[in-house]
Design an enzyme around this catalytic site. Structure first.
Site, short mmCIF file in Angstrom:
data_model
loop_
_atom_site.label_atom_id
_atom_site.label_comp_id
_atom_site.label_asym_id
_atom_site.label_seq_id
_atom_site.Cartn_x
_atom_site.Cartn_y
_atom_site.Cartn_z
N CYS A 111 -1.06 -5.19 -0.51
CA CYS A 111 -1.72 -4.83 -1.76
C CYS A 111 -1.88 -3.32 -1.86
O CYS A 111 -1.41 -2.57 -1.01
CB CYS A 111 -3.08 -5.50 -1.87
SG CYS A 111 -4.31 -4.80 -0.75
N GLY A 112 -2.59 -2.87 -2.88
CA GLY A 112 -2.71 -1.44 -3.13
C GLY A 112 -3.81 -0.76 -2.34
O GLY A 112 -4.02 0.44 -2.50
#
Length: 268
Positions: A111-112
């Protein structure tokens, strides 16, 4: 339930000896929807088999259960045949935490969020650091050799990962699980230990894959002392293992291995 493997026609091309036709055995891959309290928690692609172990291992890594008794039941929804669906009922205060439609930890590696945030999220659900148990390098090498010898599905298909567990005090692998996904194989073996009430604290976990952040996360939550993988670690896996107190071994092949964190647990 789906098939662990299937047989398919194949055309084999050898630029030196020509073309032949044969039948190949191929590892099965099918979706499994895991529900918690009737609500979808995640859908994962896996090799059918040991699905209850997989669910236990995943939910433990996610912080939704900590012990076998936290699971009241795990049942397949038999009225659905287009997708394997396993509904897990959890007990006590944790049941309120289980109503979610997204995986909040196991997905962090892709994910980010930054690496530090991902490791901190794991620390929040990790009960304790692994104990200071020592494992000889010979034991690590022997466990990986045994894992290769016990990977029956890999021997038939060449297309799955394996994970094996040696608890403290044992001299061989107590559990071995295989799956087309390396994370699933780890969830199955750690979840199987939870179901069978096998203590993972201080254990040696061997995996036939690279060392990713997610695999370190799963090992840390189960208080595994030494995680040994046959291939390379990622930078975040090394950072997480260092912060979480896990001895991380990579490139463990034959009689060679590289110890990246907490090397004091492997006398040298």
């Amino acid at each position: 339930m789906g098939r662990v493997s299937s047989r398919h026609k194949v055309v084999r091309i050898d630029l030196d000896s020509g073309v032949t036709r044969a039948i190949d055995t191929v590892a099965g891959e099918e979706p499994l929807e895991i529900r918690v309290g009737g609500e979808t928690f995640t859908v994962t692609m896996r090799t059918p088999g040991h699905d209850v172990d997989l669910a236990h291992g995943l939910l433990r890594a996610e912080g939704l259960i900590a012990a076998r008794d936290d699971v009241r039941s795990a049942r397949f929804c038999s009225d659905l045949d287009s997708l394997n669906v396993l509904d897990v009922q959890v007990t006590g205060a944790r049941s309120g935490e289980a109503v979610t439609s997204t995986r909040h930890l196991a997905s962090l590696g892709g994910c980010g969020l930054c690496g530090t945030t991902a490791v901190e999220a794991v620390e929040a659900v990790t009960g304790a650091r692994p104990p200071e148990v020592q494992w000889e390098a010979e034991q690590v090498a022997s466990a990986l050799d045994e894992l290769r010898g016990r990977q029956q599905l890999f021997g038939a298909t060449g297309g799955v990962h394996g994970a094996g567990l040696v608890p403290v005090g044992a001299d061989r692998l107590t559990l071995v699980r295989e799956d087309i996904g390396r994370h699933n194989a780890v969830d199955k073996v750690l979840g199987g230990a939870l179901v069978l009430d096998i203590d993972t604290s201080g254990a040696l976990l061997v995996v036939s894959s690279r060392a990713s952040f997610e695999i370190v996360q799963k090992a840390a939550v189960s208080e595994v002392a030494v995680l040994a993988c046959v291939s390379a670690p990622s930078s975040l896996a090394i950072e997480a293992a260092d912060r979480l107190g896990v001895t991380l071994v990579g490139f463990a092949r034959g009689r060679r291995m590289s110890v990246y964190t907490h090397a004091h647990r492997i006398p040298h």
